[in-house]
Write a protein that holds these residues in place. Structure first.
Motif, mmCIF file in Angstrom:
data_model
loop_
_atom_site.group_PDB
_atom_site.id
_atom_site.type_symbol
_atom_site.label_atom_id
_atom_site.label_comp_id
_atom_site.label_asym_id
_atom_site.label_seq_id
_atom_site.Cartn_x
_atom_site.Cartn_y
_atom_site.Cartn_z
ATOM 1 N N PRO A 13 52.332 40.965 47.530
ATOM 2 C CA PRO A 13 51.015 40.545 48.017
ATOM 3 C C PRO A 13 49.931 41.499 47.526
ATOM 4 C CG PRO A 13 52.636 40.517 49.799
ATOM 5 C CD PRO A 13 53.294 41.202 48.644
ATOM 6 N N SER A 14 48.778 40.951 47.210
ATOM 7 C CA SER A 14 47.692 41.780 46.677
ATOM 8 C C SER A 14 46.365 41.373 47.305
ATOM 9 C CB SER A 14 47.628 41.654 45.158
ATOM 10 O OG SER A 14 47.566 40.288 44.772
ATOM 11 N N PRO A 15 46.223 41.567 48.633
ATOM 12 C CA PRO A 15 44.967 41.215 49.286
ATOM 13 C C PRO A 15 43.865 42.217 48.949
ATOM 14 C CG PRO A 15 46.408 42.315 50.842
ATOM 15 C CD PRO A 15 47.199 42.142 49.583
ATOM 16 N N GLY A 16 42.630 41.759 49.028
ATOM 17 C CA GLY A 16 41.514 42.663 48.786
ATOM 18 C C GLY A 16 40.331 41.915 48.213
ATOM 19 N N ILE A 20 40.054 37.511 46.219
ATOM 20 C CA ILE A 20 39.686 36.545 47.258
ATOM 21 C C ILE A 20 39.772 35.107 46.744
ATOM 22 C CG2 ILE A 20 37.769 35.670 48.640
ATOM 23 C CD1 ILE A 20 36.917 38.569 49.066
ATOM 24 N N ARG A 21 39.278 34.859 45.539
ATOM 25 C CA ARG A 21 39.150 33.470 45.080
ATOM 26 C C ARG A 21 40.484 32.848 44.698
ATOM 27 N NH1 ARG A 21 36.580 33.516 40.597
ATOM 28 N NH2 ARG A 21 35.918 35.703 40.465
ATOM 29 N N HIS A 245 46.088 41.411 38.408
ATOM 30 C CA HIS A 245 45.033 40.583 37.832
ATOM 31 C C HIS A 245 43.998 40.226 38.896
ATOM 32 C CE1 HIS A 245 47.714 39.043 34.277
ATOM 33 N NE2 HIS A 245 47.392 40.318 34.179
ATOM 34 N N SER A 246 42.799 40.716 38.713
ATOM 35 C CA SER A 246 41.701 40.425 39.638
ATOM 36 C C SER A 246 41.167 39.024 39.404
ATOM 37 C CB SER A 246 40.574 41.438 39.435
ATOM 38 O OG SER A 246 39.984 41.242 38.152
ATOM 39 N N ASP A 247 40.304 38.568 40.311
ATOM 40 C CA ASP A 247 39.648 37.275 40.126
ATOM 41 C C ASP A 247 38.900 37.226 38.794
ATOM 42 O OD1 ASP A 247 40.517 36.235 42.557
ATOM 43 O OD2 ASP A 247 38.738 36.915 43.638
ATOM 44 N N ASP A 248 38.207 38.303 38.461
ATOM 45 C CA ASP A 248 37.454 38.314 37.205
ATOM 46 C C ASP A 248 38.397 38.209 36.010
ATOM 47 O OD1 ASP A 248 35.097 38.522 38.597
ATOM 48 O OD2 ASP A 248 34.879 40.685 38.310
ATOM 49 N N PHE A 249 39.517 38.921 36.065
ATOM 50 C CA PHE A 249 40.488 38.839 34.976
ATOM 51 C C PHE A 249 41.019 37.414 34.856
ATOM 52 C CE2 PHE A 249 44.573 38.973 32.952
ATOM 53 C CZ PHE A 249 44.468 39.957 31.980
#
Length: 293
Positions: A13-16, A20-21, A245-249
């Motif tokens: 899990p990678s909350p933060g 979010i998206r 991997h972030s939302d932007d990535f």
């Protein structure tokens, strides 16, 4: 069929604020069949939200596990319906020569990893190895087949009327081979995904990341797209996002996917990245997105 993504992340899990998206919960997809029967594909942390959404009504649910890596079962002890005596749960999964499905899951739902034991769950729960032939749940035909991933791992195809859903969240179809040179029958998971209405498929790595992860059991973006194109899937959702991997990535990766898909000659709008809470309605021969929260 109605399909909802409750957890789209892989590995951990990678909350933060950076996730979010697309979401930080691990793998879980809810499926409502045409007669109202309920299925859950995998039981990562996303199944917690699915359970809360079901409320307190008596529930009969089938949980189809692709494999028993922790990110695909760690939500079981947080699944609220499992703690109600009026709930009936049937858990399906891959067979193993080491132990029964029940005993392997009990290694997690037991001390010291869990405050409860499998035998203490108040619900009516049973465990079944997936058969090697098709079987039926309500109006649907279910098929499972081994796919290329570490340990006993299945992909699933669900046919309900004229619509079909294929779920292969952990998959490395190009492992050790030139994917473009493989015959269809030699491609892992090909028969499950052939001409499916909706394909939910491993999309963990960007192409540049894959060389450092060969053999880890996950796909490069190019391999995921080639698999979707070769199988003729009507619509494909890339899934099991890397925890780093972030939302932007992922926005950037989605843009790369759309460009590469167009270069393959794929239909516009037929490729997207999975996001938690996204829903799809599968009428005859189509998979249309109906909402994303």
């Amino acid at each position: 069929m109605r399909v909802k993504l409750w957890g789209t992340r892989g590995s951990i899990p990678s909350p933060g604020p950076e996730t979010i998206r697309y979401g930080g919960n691990t793998s879980c997809v809810g499926v409502t069949l045409s007669d109202g029967s309920l299925l859950a594909l995998d039981a990562g942390t996303g199944i917690r939200s699915l359970g809360l959404d079901l409320g307190d009504e008596p529930t009969r649910l089938h949980i189809l596990l692709t494999h028993l890596h922790l990110d695909h079962i760690q939500g079981l002890v947080f699944f609220a319906p499992a703690f109600r005596p009026q709930t009936e749960i049937v858990i399906w999964g891959p067979a193993s020569p080491d132990a029964s499905l029940r005993d392997r899951i009990a290694r997690y739902i037991s001390a010291p990893l869990s405050p409860v034991e499998v035998r203490e769950l108040p619900c009516d729960v049973s465990f079944r190895h997936c058969p090697e032939t098709e079987w039926e749940i309500g109006p649907a035909r279910i098929r499972a087949a081994s796919v290329a991933h570490r340990g006993p791992t299945l992909g699933y195809r669900i046919d309900d009327g004229d619509s079909s859903l294929t779920y292969i969240p952990d998959h490395e179809p190009a492992l050790g081979a030139d994917f473009d040179r493989l015959e269809d029958d030699w491609i892992s998971g090909f028969a499950l995904a052939r001409d499916t209405s909706l394909l939910i498929h491993d999309g963990q790595y960007a192409d540049a990341e894959y060389p450092e992860h060969v053999g880890w059991g996950h796909s490069a973006l190019g391999h995921s797209l080639a698999f979707a194109h070769r199988t003729g899937a009507e619509r494909t959702v890339l899934f099991h996002h890397d925890p780093m991997h972030s939302d932007d990535f992922l926005d950037g990766l989605g843009g790369e996917a759309r460009v590469a898909w167009a270069e393959l000659g794929g239909r516009e709008g037929a490729i997207e990245l999975g996001a938690e809470q996204a829903e799809y309605e599968l009428p005859a021969g189509a998979a249309a997105p109906i909402s994303t929260a």
